[in-house]
Design a protein around this motif. Structure first.
Motif, PDB file in Angstrom:
ATOM      1  N   LEU A   1      -8.018  -7.477  10.339  1.00  0.00           N
ATOM      2  CA  LEU A   1      -6.612  -7.363   9.899  1.00  0.00           C
ATOM      3  C   LEU A   1      -5.794  -6.726  11.013  1.00  0.00           C
ATOM      4  N   GLY A   2      -4.581  -7.230  11.243  1.00  0.00           N
ATOM      5  CA  GLY A   2      -3.710  -6.678  12.282  1.00  0.00           C
ATOM      6  C   GLY A   2      -2.924  -5.483  11.768  1.00  0.00           C
ATOM      7  N   THR A   3      -2.148  -4.862  12.654  1.00  0.00           N
ATOM      8  CA  THR A   3      -1.405  -3.648  12.261  1.00  0.00           C
ATOM      9  C   THR A   3      -0.374  -3.942  11.167  1.00  0.00           C
ATOM     10  N   LEU A   4       0.221  -5.135  11.209  1.00  0.00           N
ATOM     11  CA  LEU A   4       1.215  -5.479  10.178  1.00  0.00           C
ATOM     12  C   LEU A   4       0.535  -5.580   8.807  1.00  0.00           C
ATOM     13  N   GLU A   5      -0.567  -6.326   8.746  1.00  0.00           N
ATOM     14  CA  GLU A   5      -1.272  -6.489   7.468  1.00  0.00           C
ATOM     15  C   GLU A   5      -1.722  -5.122   6.935  1.00  0.00           C
ATOM     16  N   LEU A   6      -2.279  -4.290   7.840  1.00  0.00           N
ATOM     17  CA  LEU A   6      -2.758  -2.958   7.420  1.00  0.00           C
ATOM     18  C   LEU A   6      -1.600  -2.109   6.890  1.00  0.00           C
ATOM     19  N   ALA A   7      -0.435  -2.217   7.547  1.00  0.00           N
ATOM     20  CA  ALA A   7       0.722  -1.412   7.120  1.00  0.00           C
ATOM     21  C   ALA A   7       1.199  -1.858   5.737  1.00  0.00           C
ATOM     22  N   ILE A   8       1.218  -3.165   5.509  1.00  0.00           N
ATOM     23  CA  ILE A   8       1.688  -3.646   4.191  1.00  0.00           C
ATOM     24  C   ILE A   8       0.699  -3.232   3.109  1.00  0.00           C
ATOM     25  N   ILE A   9      -0.596  -3.408   3.391  1.00  0.00           N
ATOM     26  CA  ILE A   9      -1.598  -3.047   2.377  1.00  0.00           C
ATOM     27  C   ILE A   9      -1.488  -1.557   2.051  1.00  0.00           C
ATOM     28  N   LYS A  10      -1.367  -0.738   3.091  1.00  0.00           N
ATOM     29  CA  LYS A  10      -1.291   0.713   2.859  1.00  0.00           C
ATOM     30  C   LYS A  10      -0.062   1.065   2.020  1.00  0.00           C
ATOM     31  N   ALA A  11       1.073   0.405   2.300  1.00  0.00           N
ATOM     32  CA  ALA A  11       2.315   0.731   1.598  1.00  0.00           C
ATOM     33  C   ALA A  11       2.252   0.374   0.114  1.00  0.00           C
ATOM     34  N   TYR A  12       1.435  -0.604  -0.252  1.00  0.00           N
ATOM     35  CA  TYR A  12       1.432  -1.069  -1.649  1.00  0.00           C
ATOM     36  C   TYR A  12       0.088  -0.847  -2.360  1.00  0.00           C
ATOM     37  N   THR A  13      -0.728   0.076  -1.821  1.00  0.00           N
ATOM     38  CA  THR A  13      -2.025   0.389  -2.436  1.00  0.00           C
ATOM     39  C   THR A  13      -2.028   1.877  -2.773  1.00  0.00           C
ATOM     40  N   THR A  14      -2.604   2.232  -3.928  1.00  0.00           N
ATOM     41  CA  THR A  14      -2.671   3.659  -4.249  1.00  0.00           C
ATOM     42  C   THR A  14      -3.600   4.337  -3.244  1.00  0.00           C
ATOM     43  N   LYS A  15      -3.412   5.625  -3.075  1.00  0.00           N
ATOM     44  CA  LYS A  15      -4.238   6.358  -2.111  1.00  0.00           C
ATOM     45  C   LYS A  15      -5.714   6.208  -2.487  1.00  0.00           C
ATOM     46  N   GLU A  16      -5.966   6.287  -3.792  1.00  0.00           N
ATOM     47  CA  GLU A  16      -7.353   6.184  -4.281  1.00  0.00           C
ATOM     48  C   GLU A  16      -7.971   4.841  -3.878  1.00  0.00           C
ATOM     49  N   ASN A  17      -7.228   3.762  -4.103  1.00  0.00           N
ATOM     50  CA  ASN A  17      -7.743   2.429  -3.751  1.00  0.00           C
ATOM     51  C   ASN A  17      -7.884   2.261  -2.251  1.00  0.00           C
ATOM     52  N   HIS A  18      -6.981   2.862  -1.501  1.00  0.00           N
ATOM     53  CA  HIS A  18      -7.050   2.728  -0.045  1.00  0.00           C
ATOM     54  C   HIS A  18      -8.302   3.393   0.487  1.00  0.00           C
ATOM     55  N   LEU A  19      -8.730   4.468  -0.167  1.00  0.00           N
ATOM     56  CA  LEU A  19      -9.907   5.203   0.312  1.00  0.00           C
ATOM     57  C   LEU A  19     -11.216   4.560  -0.158  1.00  0.00           C
ATOM     58  N   SER A  20     -11.144   3.754  -1.234  1.00  0.00           N
ATOM     59  CA  SER A  20     -12.394   3.144  -1.726  1.00  0.00           C
ATOM     60  C   SER A  20     -12.526   1.726  -1.168  1.00  0.00           C
ATOM     61  N   LEU A  21     -13.717   1.382  -0.699  1.00  0.00           N
ATOM     62  CA  LEU A  21     -13.915   0.052  -0.097  1.00  0.00           C
ATOM     63  C   LEU A  21     -13.570  -1.060  -1.072  1.00  0.00           C
TER      64      LEU A  21
ATOM     65  N   PHE B   1      -9.879  -1.253  -1.587  1.00  0.00           N
ATOM     66  CA  PHE B   1      -9.176  -1.814  -0.434  1.00  0.00           C
ATOM     67  C   PHE B   1      -9.372  -3.338  -0.378  1.00  0.00           C
ATOM     68  N   ILE B   2     -10.616  -3.768  -0.633  1.00  0.00           N
ATOM     69  CA  ILE B   2     -10.891  -5.219  -0.597  1.00  0.00           C
ATOM     70  C   ILE B   2     -10.089  -5.930  -1.690  1.00  0.00           C
ATOM     71  N   HIS B   3      -9.975  -5.293  -2.843  1.00  0.00           N
ATOM     72  CA  HIS B   3      -9.149  -5.871  -3.916  1.00  0.00           C
ATOM     73  C   HIS B   3      -7.708  -6.051  -3.424  1.00  0.00           C
ATOM     74  N   SER B   4      -7.220  -5.059  -2.686  1.00  0.00           N
ATOM     75  CA  SER B   4      -5.836  -5.140  -2.170  1.00  0.00           C
ATOM     76  C   SER B   4      -5.708  -6.244  -1.123  1.00  0.00           C
ATOM     77  N   ILE B   5      -6.738  -6.470  -0.321  1.00  0.00           N
ATOM     78  CA  ILE B   5      -6.668  -7.553   0.682  1.00  0.00           C
ATOM     79  C   ILE B   5      -6.438  -8.885  -0.036  1.00  0.00           C
ATOM     80  N   LYS B   6      -7.068  -9.031  -1.200  1.00  0.00           N
ATOM     81  CA  LYS B   6      -7.020 -10.323  -1.913  1.00  0.00           C
ATOM     82  C   LYS B   6      -5.904 -10.413  -2.953  1.00  0.00           C
ATOM     83  N   ASN B   7      -5.401  -9.275  -3.426  1.00  0.00           N
ATOM     84  CA  ASN B   7      -4.431  -9.288  -4.556  1.00  0.00           C
ATOM     85  C   ASN B   7      -3.374  -8.213  -4.397  1.00  0.00           C
ATOM     86  N   LEU B   8      -2.662  -8.197  -3.326  1.00  0.00           N
ATOM     87  CA  LEU B   8      -1.701  -7.110  -3.132  1.00  0.00           C
ATOM     88  C   LEU B   8      -0.395  -7.419  -3.849  1.00  0.00           C
TER      89      LEU B   8
END
Ligand SMILES: Cc1cc2nc3c(=O)[nH]c(=O)nc-3n(C[C@H](O)[C@H](O)[C@H](O)COP(=O)(O)OP(=O)(O)OC[C@H]3O[C@@H](n4cnc5c(N)ncnc54)[C@H](O)[C@@H]3O)c2cc1C
Length: 397
Positions: free
Chosen positions: A294-314, A317-324
């Protein structure tokens, strides 16, 4: 056959096509508000200029709503027929890799417009510019304003192709709406179609990522999905994969329910396959980009729209990659949209686009309330409607 007087109001693709057909046997005049015909057509030429698409039959019809409304017009004059028509006036076309049909290289938008105009003039069509339509009555009389002067004309048939309300600077400003309402015709409010979507991006996305594309993604809502590419802009998101989502998002906004769309950043990789990439590894959040490609843009969008808890759990995070889920604020204003919905309610017209209340009056093109995605489908419908209405007039005369 007695030559009838036919007035066409609005010199866009729909009106010009009707004029071309009718002028072979009747006296046809086009009245246009602007200094020149086809200003929105020229604007379309500055972008992709998809004159039509290669799709045929059901694959073509399914692009349009309301379902079935345009099928007769599209089947009588389909994408192949339109390409033949262009070829006959000297505009050769080719099918691009996406199925969109373009004029051959070297043919400019003004060349295409001039070729249509030359055909009209050769067939004796009278063109009156700077004539603004301001009203009609139930006695086949129509009123224009030219340089402050009121001018009235009578015709056997009147065909309106006044366009929708997007890009009003081109002349199609929807101001005709009140004139039809005064005559008892239902005109639905104009709304944006094929437009960008407003999103509250975080400050960092706005600062570092505006102007960047996100490629090879799947965008989806509960009732629609599309693969493609989108562009991040300061107000939100736009692009070929975004415009087709608009009807679904518009429905949510109109129903006053929270509007969302979802991004799948890895449409060709399943959640299980993404999990496989992590087996036997100790992965920190700083490793996400490398592990999941994932590039910096994709990572930034995922981080902005994922809860901290989900971002820290693999798994999270994978759920967010597929369903953000991305919350939508609104659609861009109709003035900026490629097309509009709204306009004359389809219940007001017969099958041939004549008005039920005034059967000698026809309305064609984007001034009626139908919708289609970009890709050549808008122009195809306008040309097909002009063709169908004109042939209906020919049958009556
Ligand atoms: C930026 C942009 C890019 C586009 N690109 C594409 C594309 O690549 N492919 C595609 O298929 N479609 C494209 N479209 C859409 C396409 O241009 C329109 O769907 C099409 O032009 C509509 O044709 P129409 O004949 O219904 O109306 P219009 O082209 O809007 O013409 C209506 C005419 O009526 C005139 N008029 C309005 N009111 C009055 C009045 N009161 N009196 C007299 N005259 C009046 C207007 O001045 C105008 O000339 C694009 C649109 C935009 C804005």
């Amino acid at each position: 056959m007695e030559r009838k007087q036919i007035i066409i109001v609005g010199g866009g693709p729909a009106g010009m096509m009707a004029a071309e057909i009718l002028s072979l046997t009747h006296n046809v005049s086009i009245f246009e508000k602007e200094k020149n015909l086809g200003q929105k057509f020229l604007l379309a030429g500055k972008g992709g200029f998809n004159l039509t698409n290669h799709l045929q039959g059901d694959n073509l019809y399914e692009k349009y709503s309301p379902e079935g409304f345009l099928n007769k017009a599209l089947s009588e004059f389909d994408t192949r027929a339109l390409r033949q028509w262009f070829s006959a006036i000297g505009v050769a076309t080719y099918v691009g890799s996406s199925g969109r049909v373009f004029p051959e290289k070297g043919i400019t938008p003004i060349d295409v417009l001039n070729a249509i105009k030359a055909k009209l003039l050769k067939q004796g069509v009278q063109i009156y510019t700077q004539h603004e339509f301001v009203g009609f009555d139930n006695n086949r009389c129509i009123t224009f304003i030219k340089q402050g002067q009121e001018i009235k004309h009578k015709a056997d048939y009147i065909l309106f192709g006044l366009g929708g309300a997007s890009w009003p600077v081109t002349g199609s400003n929807g101001a005709w709406r009140s004139k039809f309402e005064e005559m008892g015709i239902t005109v639905n409010p104009f709304q944006s179609s094929n437009c960008g979507i407003n999103i509250h991006w975080s400050e960092s996305i706005r600062q570092y990522h505006v102007g960047k594309p996100i490629k090879n993604i799947r965008l989806f809502t509960t009732d629609f999905e599309i693969k493609g590419e989108a562009m991040i802009c300061d107000y939100g998101i736009e692009g070929n994969a975004v415009y087709p989502l608009v009807p679904s998002i518009r429905n949510m906004l109109n129903a006053n329910i929270p509007a969302f769309f979802y991004i799948d950043f890895k449409p060709s990789i399943s959640i299980e396959q993404l999990l496989q990439k992590t087996v036997g590894k100790t992965i920190m959040t700083k490793d996400y980009g490398q592990v999941f490609n994932l590039g910096t843009l994709e990572l930034a969008i995922i981080k902005a729209y994922t809860t901290k808890e989900n971002h820290l759990s693999l798994r999270g995070f994978i759920h967010s990659i597929k369903n953000l889920a991305i919350p939508v604020v609104s659609l861009r204003p109709v003035e900026e949209a490629i097309s509009s919905i709204g306009g004359i309610d389809t219940k007001e017209v017969n099958d041939d686009f004549s008005l039920k209340k005034y059967p000698w009056i026809y309305t064609v093109g984007e001034m009626l309330d139908w919708d289609a995605p970009t890709g050549g489908f808008l122009l195809q419908a306008c040309f097909s409607m002009g063709n169908y209405a004109a042939n209906s007039i020919l049958k009556k005369t």
